[in-house]
Scaffold this active site. Structure first.
Site, PDB file in Angstrom:
ATOM      1  N   GLU A  67      -1.491  -5.585   8.560  1.00  0.00           N
ATOM      2  CA  GLU A  67      -0.723  -4.961   9.636  1.00  0.00           C
ATOM      3  C   GLU A  67      -1.419  -5.191  10.981  1.00  0.00           C
ATOM      4  O   GLU A  67      -2.626  -4.950  11.110  1.00  0.00           O
ATOM      5  CB  GLU A  67      -0.596  -3.452   9.386  1.00  0.00           C
ATOM      6  CG  GLU A  67       0.195  -3.128   8.139  1.00  0.00           C
ATOM      7  CD  GLU A  67       0.400  -1.628   7.920  1.00  0.00           C
ATOM      8  OE1 GLU A  67       0.042  -0.821   8.807  1.00  0.00           O
ATOM      9  OE2 GLU A  67       0.927  -1.263   6.853  1.00  0.00           O
TER      10      GLU A  67
ATOM     11  N   ASP B 289       0.835  -1.206   0.000  1.00  0.00           N
ATOM     12  CA  ASP B 289       0.000   0.000   0.000  1.00  0.00           C
ATOM     13  C   ASP B 289       0.869   1.256   0.000  1.00  0.00           C
ATOM     14  O   ASP B 289       0.366   2.377  -0.032  1.00  0.00           O
ATOM     15  CB  ASP B 289      -1.017  -0.010   1.143  1.00  0.00           C
ATOM     16  CG  ASP B 289      -0.370  -0.132   2.514  1.00  0.00           C
ATOM     17  OD1 ASP B 289       0.868  -0.196   2.598  1.00  0.00           O
ATOM     18  OD2 ASP B 289      -1.123  -0.160   3.513  1.00  0.00           O
ATOM     19  N   SER B 290       2.207   1.053  -0.022  1.00  0.00           N
ATOM     20  CA  SER B 290       3.124   2.175  -0.272  1.00  0.00           C
ATOM     21  C   SER B 290       2.879   2.746  -1.666  1.00  0.00           C
ATOM     22  O   SER B 290       3.370   3.835  -1.988  1.00  0.00           O
ATOM     23  CB  SER B 290       4.584   1.725  -0.122  1.00  0.00           C
ATOM     24  OG  SER B 290       4.818   0.536  -0.844  1.00  0.00           O
TER      25      SER B 290
ATOM     26  N   ASP C 122      -1.068  -6.098  -0.240  1.00  0.00           N
ATOM     27  CA  ASP C 122      -1.495  -5.478   1.014  1.00  0.00           C
ATOM     28  C   ASP C 122      -3.004  -5.292   1.055  1.00  0.00           C
ATOM     29  O   ASP C 122      -3.604  -4.788   0.092  1.00  0.00           O
ATOM     30  CB  ASP C 122      -0.864  -4.077   1.152  1.00  0.00           C
ATOM     31  CG  ASP C 122       0.377  -4.078   2.029  1.00  0.00           C
ATOM     32  OD1 ASP C 122       0.506  -4.978   2.882  1.00  0.00           O
ATOM     33  OD2 ASP C 122       1.211  -3.172   1.860  1.00  0.00           O
TER      34      ASP C 122
ATOM     35  N   GLU D 196       9.074  -4.205  10.509  1.00  0.00           N
ATOM     36  CA  GLU D 196       9.523  -2.919   9.971  1.00  0.00           C
ATOM     37  C   GLU D 196      10.095  -2.022  11.056  1.00  0.00           C
ATOM     38  O   GLU D 196       9.448  -1.777  12.089  1.00  0.00           O
ATOM     39  CB  GLU D 196       8.343  -2.218   9.267  1.00  0.00           C
ATOM     40  CG  GLU D 196       8.738  -0.877   8.663  1.00  0.00           C
ATOM     41  CD  GLU D 196       7.734  -0.335   7.656  1.00  0.00           C
ATOM     42  OE1 GLU D 196       6.776  -1.064   7.287  1.00  0.00           O
ATOM     43  OE2 GLU D 196       7.907   0.822   7.234  1.00  0.00           O
TER      44      GLU D 196
ATOM     45  N   LYS E 120      -1.283  -9.372   2.776  1.00  0.00           N
ATOM     46  CA  LYS E 120      -0.521  -8.942   3.954  1.00  0.00           C
ATOM     47  C   LYS E 120      -1.396  -8.007   4.776  1.00  0.00           C
ATOM     48  O   LYS E 120      -2.129  -7.198   4.212  1.00  0.00           O
ATOM     49  CB  LYS E 120       0.778  -8.240   3.538  1.00  0.00           C
ATOM     50  CG  LYS E 120       1.573  -7.705   4.742  1.00  0.00           C
ATOM     51  CD  LYS E 120       3.011  -7.345   4.397  1.00  0.00           C
ATOM     52  CE  LYS E 120       3.180  -5.993   3.761  1.00  0.00           C
ATOM     53  NZ  LYS E 120       2.705  -4.847   4.556  1.00  0.00           N
TER      54      LYS E 120
END
Ligand code: KIV
Length: 273
Positions: free
Chosen positions: A124, A53-54, A92, A191, A122
């Site tokens: 978070e 999602d970057s 993501d 991270e 993925k």
């Protein structure tokens, strides 16, 4: 066919990543968000492409990862999937598509798998998202966890500094990693945390641990491709190694093109019909 070649062409699956951890072979992972870049990255032999999602930052110019939508992630991921023949493609789940409840999380994950053709998602977070992780896993969708500096929580953290330097946060991170492994995640991204803690996590859990700003005691590394290629030249954290200066390379090429067009040097006789 040479062993090196057949190794290069063997499709990477979550099982292959597990085998790599078992034999101590490091896992390479990079982000990609579009067909052309993914084609090059896959051809180079990367193990995993993360459609991160970057994309919200580097493709769309947002300050955070929060604005990107599920539809936009599916668009990026489907472009990447069309380009690759060997690597595993992890996508993501964007902010707001899985935190509400586990049913919504499963619906989002199913949309990603069905509409993009990605191989895994993925997410978070730790304990607080375990119910959603389990529900997605129960549908047969592989899940990669993500702990430490989780950019979707940037407004809670308030800053992008190194996480889990204090004992309490380090302890919680270790517990979260164990919970994600127990739930059935196939890998975890860590991270921006101290390398000693990252190494301890990688030694404690049996699944692969991929680091970004987490040192070299983990099972693999991931970077954002625009950062490592030097396309984005405004982001210089300590953990980033730049392998190129494409900002200058591209700018220089565009400047030469403009000069050639203005001077009527381009196109020449050989470049016309
Ligand atoms: O979105 C992303 O690029 C990521 C990496 C930084 C791990 O989550």
């Amino acid at each position: 066919m040479s062993t090196a070649k057949s190794q290069k062409e063997k499709k990477v699956t979550t099982h292959v990543l597990q085998e790599m951890k078992s034999r101590g072979e490091k896992i390479s992972m990079l982000t990609a968000y579009d067909f052309s870049m993914a084609r090059i990255v896959d051809a180079a032999g990367i193990d995993v492409i993360l459609v991160g999602d970057s994309a919200s930052n580097v493709m769309a110019g947002h300050e955070t990862t929060l604005p990107i939508t599920l539809d936009q992630m599916i668009y990026h991921a489907s472009s990447v999937v069309r380009a690759v023949s060997r690597c595993l493609v992890v996508v993501d789940l964007p902010f707001g598509t899985y935190q509400g409840n586990s049913k919504e999380a499963l619906t989002s994950a199913i949309r990603i798998m069905k509409e993009s053709g990605g191989h895994a998602v993925k997410m978070e977070g730790g304990e607080e998202i375990i119910e959603s992780v389990e529900r997605i896993l129960s549908a047969g969708i592989p899940v990669m966890g993500h702990l430490g500096l989780t950019p979707q929580s940037i407004y809670k953290f308030g800053t992008y500094v190194v996480r889990a330097k204090e004992d309490a946060e380090a302890k919680k991170l270790m517990e979260d990693a164990l919970a994600l492994e127990e739930a059935g995640c196939f890998a975890i991204v860590l991270e921006k945390i101290p390398f000693r803690l990252a190494k301890m996590v990688a030694e404690k859990v049996n699944i692969p641990v991929i680091g970004i700003g987490a040192g070299n005691g983990v099972d693999g590394q991931v970077l954002v491709i625009h950062d490592m290629l030097g396309i984005n030249n405004e982001f210089s954290p300590r953990f980033l190694r730049r392998y190129n200066d494409l900002y200058s390379g591209i700018k220089d090429s565009v400047e030469r093109y403009i000069t050639d067009v203005k001077s009527t040097d381009f196109p020449n006789e050989k470049e016309q019909y």
